[in-house]
Scaffold this motif. Structure first.
Motif, PDB file in Angstrom:
ATOM      1  N   THR A  73       0.831  -1.203   0.000  1.00 26.00           N
ATOM      2  CA  THR A  73       0.000   0.000   0.000  1.00 26.00           C
ATOM      3  C   THR A  73       0.865   1.252   0.000  1.00 26.00           C
ATOM      4  O   THR A  73       0.649   2.185  -0.788  1.00 26.00           O
ATOM      5  CB  THR A  73      -0.927   0.007   1.231  1.00 26.00           C
ATOM      6  N   HIS A  74       1.858   1.300   0.876  1.00 31.61           N
ATOM      7  CA  HIS A  74       2.735   2.473   0.985  1.00 31.61           C
ATOM      8  C   HIS A  74       3.571   2.648  -0.283  1.00 31.61           C
ATOM      9  O   HIS A  74       3.757   3.773  -0.766  1.00 31.61           O
ATOM     10  CB  HIS A  74       3.645   2.327   2.196  1.00 31.61           C
ATOM     11  N   GLN A 120       1.414   4.184  -3.055  1.00 25.80           N
ATOM     12  CA  GLN A 120       0.539   5.289  -2.681  1.00 25.80           C
ATOM     13  C   GLN A 120       0.748   6.536  -3.530  1.00 25.80           C
ATOM     14  O   GLN A 120      -0.210   7.187  -3.967  1.00 25.80           O
ATOM     15  CB  GLN A 120       0.750   5.641  -1.202  1.00 25.80           C
ATOM     16  N   GLU A 121       1.987   6.889  -3.800  1.00 28.83           N
ATOM     17  CA  GLU A 121       2.291   8.116  -4.552  1.00 28.83           C
ATOM     18  C   GLU A 121       1.690   8.096  -5.953  1.00 28.83           C
ATOM     19  O   GLU A 121       1.324   9.134  -6.502  1.00 28.83           O
ATOM     20  CB  GLU A 121       3.808   8.297  -4.631  1.00 28.83           C
ATOM     21  N   HIS A 122       1.566   6.914  -6.559  1.00 25.36           N
ATOM     22  CA  HIS A 122       1.104   6.791  -7.943  1.00 25.36           C
ATOM     23  C   HIS A 122      -0.297   6.207  -8.030  1.00 25.36           C
ATOM     24  O   HIS A 122      -0.754   5.855  -9.125  1.00 25.36           O
ATOM     25  CB  HIS A 122       2.059   5.889  -8.734  1.00 25.36           C
ATOM     26  N   LEU A 123      -0.988   6.094  -6.904  1.00 22.01           N
ATOM     27  CA  LEU A 123      -2.162   5.236  -6.839  1.00 22.01           C
ATOM     28  C   LEU A 123      -3.262   5.601  -7.830  1.00 22.01           C
ATOM     29  O   LEU A 123      -3.782   4.739  -8.538  1.00 22.01           O
ATOM     30  CB  LEU A 123      -2.736   5.217  -5.419  1.00 22.01           C
ATOM     31  N   GLN A 154      -4.608   3.285 -10.851  1.00 23.51           N
ATOM     32  CA  GLN A 154      -5.988   2.822 -10.961  1.00 23.51           C
ATOM     33  C   GLN A 154      -6.516   3.019 -12.378  1.00 23.51           C
ATOM     34  O   GLN A 154      -7.126   2.116 -12.964  1.00 23.51           O
ATOM     35  CB  GLN A 154      -6.875   3.574  -9.962  1.00 23.51           C
ATOM     36  N   ARG A 164     -12.126  -3.711  -4.293  1.00 24.57           N
ATOM     37  CA  ARG A 164     -11.342  -3.835  -3.062  1.00 24.57           C
ATOM     38  C   ARG A 164     -11.895  -4.906  -2.134  1.00 24.57           C
ATOM     39  O   ARG A 164     -11.361  -5.161  -1.074  1.00 24.57           O
ATOM     40  CB  ARG A 164     -11.294  -2.496  -2.332  1.00 24.57           C
TER      41      ARG A 164
END
Length: 324
Positions: free
Chosen positions: A233-234, A237-240, A244, A323
């Motif tokens: 997850t971490h 995160q910056e590119h999430l 998506q 999810r």
């Protein structure tokens, strides 16, 4: 095609690769992703015995790699490294012919295959055969390095940061072409990168590593929407949000999009619904004025259309379901 079972590589007391188990199916591209020092390059080098196992087992095409001499194993596996690794005093033709010469190929066959693989990679032989590496651009050098790996038509290709030495524009261009290269179709490929976008663009499955261990192995969509732990997850995160959009296909949004009108307006952008949402958003944004998207389906499903806001709304409605 490639199986790693509880593979460990130690340097003294340090485990650079720690209990890695991984299978790469025939014709699949698996990307080893992670930061520097996570063990991804060492894992790659264990497959073709540029590094030797401390423990565990690796099989390629059903045979234990330790049952073959290293040089014999490597001749059956294409290997592409960052910066191409070309011999500076060899011409393009001589660089590509290195392995065929070791295998004692007929000279006429070697020349014919060299020309053919250059053509496949968009390098006209008449223009490039007798050039030296210093006369080529970075992108051209990388293509020659790939040609050298492909010339004997090996079933397995290993690639270690193959685009890492290129400038960003050249890197993006050659990366886009990579997946459509006929010469790479049906090859079993393991590719190492630290670039998240590159991994998600090129991989069938991603093996995310940290501290020598596999944190998650799965499809790009699984990593984005079903991360295995807090590290995954971490890491993403910056590119999430962009990831998506990159992993979602337009056909997944169909239930949340309005039916298309019976006829398309002249300025409507038409895309197959197998395209990803990021591509659709980029096409709509590049138009410079409000436009709608028309989704073509390979099936008899009703046509759908969408504006930018309707696409974003559909993504927001779909993502919670992925999810679960």
């Amino acid at each position: 095609m490639i199986r790693l079972r509880n593979v460990t590589k130690r340097y003294g007391e340090t485990a650079a690769v720690d209990g890695v188990t991984l299978e790469v199916k025939e014709g699949e591209t698996v990307v080893l992703l992670g930061t520097s020092g996570c063990g991804k390059t060492t894992t790659l080098k264990l497959i073709n015995r540029l590094e030797n196992l401390s423990s565990g087992h690796i099989e390629v095409a059903g045979a234990d790699i330790r049952s073959q001499k290293p040089e014999e194993l490597r001749r059956k596996i294409g290997y592409v490294i960052q910066g191409a690794g070309l011999f500076p005093h060899y011409t393009v033709q001589e660089n590509i012919a290195v392995v065929p010469r070791l295998l004692r190929w007929d000279k006429t066959d070697t020349k014919a295959r060299t020309r053919a693989v250059l053509e496949l990679l968009g390098l006209p032989p008449e223009q490039f055969l007798f050039k030296f590496p210093h006369e080529l651009s970075g992108g051209q050098q990388q293509r020659v390095g790939l040609a050298r790996a492909l010339v004997t038509d090996p079933p397995v290709i290993l690639m270690d940061e193959p685009f890492g030495a290129l400038d960003p524009i050249t890197r993006n261009n050659i990366r886009r072409e990579f997946k459509s290269l006929e010469a790479l179709l049906h090859k079993t490929t393991v590719l190492v990168t630290h670039d998240v976008q590159e991994a998600f663009e090129l991989a069938d499955r991603i093996c995310l590593m940290d501290a020598g261990k596999v944190q998650q192995l799965g499809t790009p969509q699984e990593l984005v929407f079903q991360p295995a732990n807090a590290f995954v997850t971490h890491f993403l995160q910056e590119h999430l949000f962009q990831l998506q959009l990159q992993v979602l296909r337009l056909h997944q949004l169909r239930p949340f999009l309005p039916l298309a009108p019976s006829d398309c307006a002249p300025n409507t952008i038409i895309l197959p619904d197998t395209a990803n949402v990021l591509e659709a958003m980029q096409r709509l944004s590049a138009a410079g004025k409000p436009q709608d998207l028309f989704l073509q389906s390979a099936t008899d499903a009703p046509a759908r259309s969408a504006s930018v806001s309707e696409l974003l709304s559909a993504v927001a409605r779909l993502t919670p379901t992925l999810r679960l």
